[in-house]
Write a protein that holds these residues in place. Structure first.
Motif, PDB file in Angstrom:
ATOM      1  N   GLU A 101      -3.423 -15.031  50.297  1.00 10.84           N
ATOM      2  CA  GLU A 101      -4.082 -16.336  50.249  1.00 10.84           C
ATOM      3  C   GLU A 101      -5.556 -16.178  50.611  1.00 10.84           C
ATOM      4  O   GLU A 101      -5.899 -15.537  51.608  1.00 10.84           O
ATOM      5  N   ILE A 117      -6.137 -24.070  46.299  1.00  9.60           N
ATOM      6  CA  ILE A 117      -6.069 -22.811  47.049  1.00  9.60           C
ATOM      7  C   ILE A 117      -5.993 -21.618  46.097  1.00  9.60           C
ATOM      8  O   ILE A 117      -5.184 -21.594  45.173  1.00  9.60           O
ATOM      9  N   ILE A 140       2.200 -23.984  46.724  1.00 12.58           N
ATOM     10  CA  ILE A 140       1.423 -23.316  47.775  1.00 12.58           C
ATOM     11  C   ILE A 140       2.352 -22.760  48.846  1.00 12.58           C
ATOM     12  O   ILE A 140       2.225 -21.602  49.272  1.00 12.58           O
ATOM     13  N   ARG A 144       2.784 -18.852  49.815  1.00 16.10           N
ATOM     14  CA  ARG A 144       2.538 -18.400  51.191  1.00 16.10           C
ATOM     15  C   ARG A 144       3.732 -17.619  51.728  1.00 16.10           C
ATOM     16  O   ARG A 144       3.572 -16.606  52.431  1.00 16.10           O
TER      17      ARG A 144
END
Length: 301
Positions: A101, A117, A140, A144
């Protein structure tokens, strides 16, 4: 290689909807093109870049950015390109090898994308970071949870997940980026015309920055390229009637930004001459001659 302004080269071709662009390495490429009538927004800050509803390109002229124009000949035709290169000592990006990330994409071409992101896919490329940009909270969270692993590791669900979700793809080099907003085709499917990405693990494993057929000068690494309209093909790559103006335009790019020895071989063939055999003992020389002879045929000389 002595040309005019690099900035003029980039701006002039960005203004031409017939010119396509690419950024990447051998096995991982983001490509951008647009239709002549497609709504287009140029950068408001005066920078070199534009965006459509399907993708975007943004570039910065750096002191070490080197354009290199060349042609390659093959059976039945030729290709033409201006590679945008950096010195090998100055091209390196992150070279991450696992999904990571990076945070909000503050440099996104469109303001509406700057809170989304970025995730580096961890392809380990020398001069390019291949990323996806995600706004969906659920996706997201899933990315992650998968961070820290190679995306092509056995059993890793990230690849199929990204194909299904089709987030924006964002490929980054030291001097610019290409963003692709179009859907990722399913396995076995073909990308639609226009902006698209290709990631081919078998080619990535070779660790090359570019194809062996490209006569990139030693010490330079091609990170991106501009692809002016071909004199004998339409935008879809199909054969078309010969366009003398396009042919002459790329000839000027070769004279300005190409290898003088290869360009001289081209001029000899186009003038009806036969190159000195002593000058044709390299694969790049032979390819340049094939390209020029294909052009002679296309012109009907």
């Amino acid at each position: 290689m002595t040309g005019g302004s690099v900035e003029s080269l980039l701006r002039d071709h960005l203004a031409d909807p017939a010119c396509a662009w690419s950024l990447g390495a051998y096995g991982a490429v983001a490509a951008f093109s647009r239709d002549p009538a497609e709504p287009t927004a140029f950068r408001e800050d005066g920078g070199i870049g534009l965006a459509t509803q399907r993708g975007a390109v943004a570039l910065t002229v750096t002191p070490d950015l080197v354009p290199f124009a060349y042609e390659t000949g093959f059976t039945g035709g030729w290709s033409q390109v201006v590679a945008l290169c950096l010195p090998a000592s100055a091209c390196a990006m992150s070279r991450r090898t696992v999904l990571a990330e990076l945070g909000p994409d503050a440099a996104a071409a469109r303001a509406q994308d700057r809170d989304a992101i970025l995730f580096d896919l961890g392809l380990g490329l020398r001069a390019v970071d291949a990323c996806v940009r995600v706004a969906d909270p659920g996706l997201i969270d899933r990315l992650r949870a998968a961070a820290g692993r190679p995306i092509f590791a056995p059993g890793n669900p990230v690849g199929p997940l990204l194909v299904a979700a089709s987030p924006h793809r964002v490929f980054l080099a030291r001097f610019g980026r290409i963003e692709v907003f179009t859907p990722i085709p399913p396995d076995g499917g073909a990308s639609a015309p226009g902006p698209h990405t290709h990631i081919l693990p078998k080619l990535l494993r070779l660790g090359r920055t570019h194809a062996a057929t490209a006569p990139i000068p030693p010490g330079l690494v091609p990170c991106a390229a501009l692809h002016p309209a071909h004199p004998a093909k339409d935008a879809s790559g199909r054969r078309a009637g010969f366009n003398a103006a396009r042919h002459a335009a790329f000839g000027r790019l070769l004279d300005a930004w190409g290898d003088p020895a290869l360009t001289a071989l081209r001029h000899t063939v186009l003038a009806g001459g036969e190159p000195d055999p002593a000058l044709t003992n390299s694969r790049f020389a032979r390819s340049a001659i094939r390209a020029a002879r294909a052009q002679v045929l296309a012109m009907g000389i």
